[in-house]
Scaffold this motif. Structure first.
Motif, PDB file in Angstrom:
ATOM      1  N   VAL A  83      57.074  72.188  36.174  1.00 35.87           N
ATOM      2  CA  VAL A  83      57.696  71.117  36.526  1.00 35.87           C
ATOM      3  C   VAL A  83      57.130  69.663  36.036  1.00 35.87           C
ATOM      4  N   VAL A  84      58.000  69.120  35.366  1.00 39.66           N
ATOM      5  CA  VAL A  84      57.603  67.863  34.772  1.00 39.66           C
ATOM      6  C   VAL A  84      57.898  66.646  35.577  1.00 39.66           C
ATOM      7  N   SER A  85      56.800  65.975  36.219  1.00 36.57           N
ATOM      8  CA  SER A  85      57.224  64.717  37.064  1.00 36.57           C
ATOM      9  C   SER A  85      57.415  63.488  36.130  1.00 36.57           C
ATOM     10  N   SER A  86      57.671  62.461  36.522  1.00 32.80           N
ATOM     11  CA  SER A  86      57.851  61.132  35.800  1.00 32.80           C
ATOM     12  C   SER A  86      56.569  60.817  35.642  1.00 32.80           C
ATOM     13  N   PRO A  87      56.516  59.684  34.666  1.00 31.72           N
ATOM     14  CA  PRO A  87      55.133  58.918  34.369  1.00 31.72           C
ATOM     15  C   PRO A  87      54.724  58.121  35.720  1.00 31.72           C
ATOM     16  N   GLY A  88      53.445  58.343  36.283  1.00 31.67           N
ATOM     17  CA  GLY A  88      52.990  57.618  37.254  1.00 31.67           C
ATOM     18  C   GLY A  88      53.111  58.256  38.554  1.00 31.67           C
ATOM     19  N   TRP A  89      53.819  59.289  38.524  1.00 32.73           N
ATOM     20  CA  TRP A  89      54.307  60.040  39.748  1.00 32.73           C
ATOM     21  C   TRP A  89      53.180  60.650  40.460  1.00 32.73           C
ATOM     22  N   THR A  90      52.946  60.389  41.797  1.00 29.67           N
ATOM     23  CA  THR A  90      51.733  61.182  42.589  1.00 29.67           C
ATOM     24  C   THR A  90      52.226  61.924  43.624  1.00 29.67           C
ATOM     25  N   GLY A  91      51.465  63.026  43.994  1.00 32.48           N
ATOM     26  CA  GLY A  91      51.964  63.807  45.159  1.00 32.48           C
ATOM     27  C   GLY A  91      52.743  65.011  44.566  1.00 32.48           C
ATOM     28  N   ASP A  92      53.604  65.642  45.724  1.00 32.53           N
ATOM     29  CA  ASP A  92      54.307  66.645  45.483  1.00 32.53           C
ATOM     30  C   ASP A  92      55.318  66.305  44.304  1.00 32.53           C
ATOM     31  N   GLU A  93      55.236  67.169  43.217  1.00 32.66           N
ATOM     32  CA  GLU A  93      55.968  66.754  42.125  1.00 32.66           C
ATOM     33  C   GLU A  93      57.540  67.256  42.338  1.00 32.66           C
ATOM     34  N   THR A  94      57.737  68.228  43.218  1.00 34.82           N
ATOM     35  CA  THR A  94      59.066  68.727  43.450  1.00 34.82           C
ATOM     36  C   THR A  94      59.846  67.517  44.242  1.00 34.82           C
ATOM     37  N   LEU A  95      59.309  66.699  44.938  1.00 30.81           N
ATOM     38  CA  LEU A  95      59.951  65.506  45.633  1.00 30.81           C
ATOM     39  C   LEU A  95      60.175  64.234  44.602  1.00 30.81           C
ATOM     40  N   THR A 269      62.383  74.421  46.413  1.00 34.29           N
ATOM     41  CA  THR A 269      62.482  74.365  44.820  1.00 34.29           C
ATOM     42  C   THR A 269      61.109  74.420  44.349  1.00 34.29           C
ATOM     43  N   MET A 270      61.047  75.464  43.346  1.00 35.73           N
ATOM     44  CA  MET A 270      59.813  75.559  42.574  1.00 35.73           C
ATOM     45  C   MET A 270      58.540  75.492  43.504  1.00 35.73           C
ATOM     46  N   GLY A 271      57.476  74.507  43.030  1.00 28.05           N
ATOM     47  CA  GLY A 271      56.265  74.309  43.697  1.00 28.05           C
ATOM     48  C   GLY A 271      55.640  73.645  42.873  1.00 28.05           C
ATOM     49  N   THR A 272      54.499  73.208  43.390  1.00 29.13           N
ATOM     50  CA  THR A 272      53.255  71.951  42.900  1.00 29.13           C
ATOM     51  C   THR A 272      52.580  72.752  41.879  1.00 29.13           C
ATOM     52  N   ARG A 273      51.650  71.843  41.298  1.00 32.72           N
ATOM     53  CA  ARG A 273      50.579  72.397  40.384  1.00 32.72           C
ATOM     54  C   ARG A 273      49.317  73.119  41.331  1.00 32.72           C
ATOM     55  N   GLU A 274      49.229  72.461  42.448  1.00 28.79           N
ATOM     56  CA  GLU A 274      48.261  72.995  43.258  1.00 28.79           C
ATOM     57  C   GLU A 274      48.752  74.375  44.058  1.00 28.79           C
ATOM     58  N   GLU A 275      50.096  74.616  44.221  1.00 27.93           N
ATOM     59  CA  GLU A 275      50.381  75.790  44.771  1.00 27.93           C
ATOM     60  C   GLU A 275      50.115  76.862  43.820  1.00 27.93           C
ATOM     61  N   LEU A 276      50.575  76.494  42.569  1.00 28.71           N
ATOM     62  CA  LEU A 276      50.584  77.561  41.422  1.00 28.71           C
ATOM     63  C   LEU A 276      49.156  77.847  41.568  1.00 28.71           C
ATOM     64  N   GLN A 277      48.117  76.984  41.592  1.00 22.91           N
ATOM     65  CA  GLN A 277      46.661  77.311  41.661  1.00 22.91           C
ATOM     66  C   GLN A 277      46.279  78.364  42.958  1.00 22.91           C
ATOM     67  N   GLN A 278      47.014  77.904  44.118  1.00 24.28           N
ATOM     68  CA  GLN A 278      46.737  78.685  45.234  1.00 24.28           C
ATOM     69  C   GLN A 278      47.447  80.153  45.010  1.00 24.28           C
ATOM     70  N   LEU A 279      48.562  80.170  44.481  1.00 27.64           N
ATOM     71  CA  LEU A 279      49.115  81.523  44.302  1.00 27.64           C
ATOM     72  C   LEU A 279      48.379  82.333  43.325  1.00 27.64           C
ATOM     73  N   MET A 280      47.857  81.995  42.176  1.00 32.39           N
ATOM     74  CA  MET A 280      46.931  82.589  41.367  1.00 32.39           C
ATOM     75  C   MET A 280      45.614  83.291  41.979  1.00 32.39           C
ATOM     76  N   ARG A 281      44.884  82.426  42.966  1.00 29.50           N
ATOM     77  CA  ARG A 281      44.009  82.590  43.681  1.00 29.50           C
ATOM     78  C   ARG A 281      44.327  83.895  44.445  1.00 29.50           C
ATOM     79  N   MET A 282      45.535  83.755  45.139  1.00 30.03           N
ATOM     80  CA  MET A 282      45.709  84.721  46.273  1.00 30.03           C
ATOM     81  C   MET A 282      45.996  86.244  45.396  1.00 30.03           C
TER      82      MET A 282
END
Length: 321
Positions: A83-95, A269-282
């Motif tokens: 998921v590629v967010s727009s420049p300067g976007w903070t928070g949940d990339e899927t939103l 839809t999809m997921g965030t960078r942090e959720e990807l890291q949580q998934l890998m830890r799981m």
């Protein structure tokens, strides 16, 4: 560099416009980085791209692919967040209303090299192979968000997964059973249903079958072919989480049942960078690993795409590069 790409869309015959050949080397702008791809996974998104869905002809030629694992410029093993967010976007990339996936505005991952924003690269756990890690950023991350972030369901409850054999479905079965949910599935063939049981599903049924009891939640990625059954399968107060519609986007809404039995319809839809890291830890903690249907060299991309188009899947299709 070698890549799988599309130069012109074909809504009716997507495989006819899949090209495998040489593309220019990508150049990383400021704030981006180059990843040398070791493995890349196939998704329905790639078939949609061949049809021109979400990818207009003026953006072509476009290298296909959202998912990849490989090495960064320092030789570190990494996974690409799609998921590629727009420049300067903070928070949940899927939103982010201006977000995109790799291979929509920016060249994709089915290539020897891909450039991505530096924030889209996360460390790959040593316990995961490149093929396993490449399976995660779209299908597995989508499943993780559907079940653990968006559904509101709890371990011990019963969850029906429509379509037993695709990447999202197999991920849901494996993740849900590992977390203590009662996972039920539907599958078009005895072979697909048996495979789902082997992955941890408690029960498997033919499409549209009457269930022994209604379920607490339904995970939907199929759309038109299964939507009515999904709604009718829910207990009063149940939830259906939908992430896509591979058989079409115009299902019968069953709105009378939705409001009379107070059902919830939740998009995911999809997921965030942090959720990807949580998934890998799981996966590290539980020992669960993605079910890989077949691993092919990128030069055999047509075979992988054909398997997905014809529904000959039992997990993820991965290309080694």
């Amino acid at each position: 560099m070698l890549a799988a790409f599309v130069s012109t869309p074909s809504p009716d015959d997507p495989l006819s416009v899949l090209e495998v050949g040489e593309r220019p080397e990508p150049e990383a702008p400021e704030g981006w980085t180059t990843v040398t791809v070791k493995a890349a996974a196939l998704n329905h998104h790639d078939l949609f791209s061949l049809r021109g869905v979400g990818l207009p002809a003026e953006r072509m030629p476009m290298v296909l692919g959202c998912d990849a694992a490989g090495t960064d410029a320092d030789g570190k093993e990494v996974v690409v967040h799609a998921v590629v967010s727009s420049p300067g976007w903070t928070g949940d990339e899927t939103l982010d209303p201006k977000r995109s996936l790799l291979s929509e505005r920016y060249q994709g991952t089915l290539a020897e090299r891909v450039v991505v924003p530096a924030r889209n690269v996360v460390p790959k756990p040593a316990a995961l192979s490149f093929a396993e890690a490449a399976s995660l950023p779209t299908a597995w991350l989508t499943a993780y968000r559907m079940l653990f972030v968006r559904s509101g369901l709890r371990p011990g409850q019963t969850v029906l997964v429509q379509g037993a054999s695709g990447g999202v479905a197999t991920a849901l079965v494996q993740l849900g059973s590992a977390a203590g949910y009662r996972m039920w599935v539907t599958g078009r063939s005895e072979e697909k249903r048996t495979a789902a049981l082997a992955l941890g599903a408690e029960q498997a049924f033919e499409p549209g079958a009457r269930l022994p009891e209604r379920v607490d939640g339904v995970m939907e990625s199929v759309g038109k072919a299964t939507w009515g059954h999904s709604i009718r399968s829910l207990k009063p107060g149940g939830v259906v989480v939908t992430c896509g519609a591979t058989t079409g986007f115009d299902p019968s809404a069953e709105l009378n049942r939705v409001f009379f039995t107070q059902l919830s319809v939740v998009g995911s839809t999809m997921g965030t960078r942090e959720e990807l890291q949580q998934l890998m830890r799981m996966l590290e903690v539980t020992g669960v690993r993605p079910q890989i249907d077949v691993e092919l060299p990128l030069t055999q991309a047509h075979e992988g795409f054909a398997r997905m188009l014809e529904g000959r899947t039992a997990g993820k299709i991965v290309f080694s590069v």
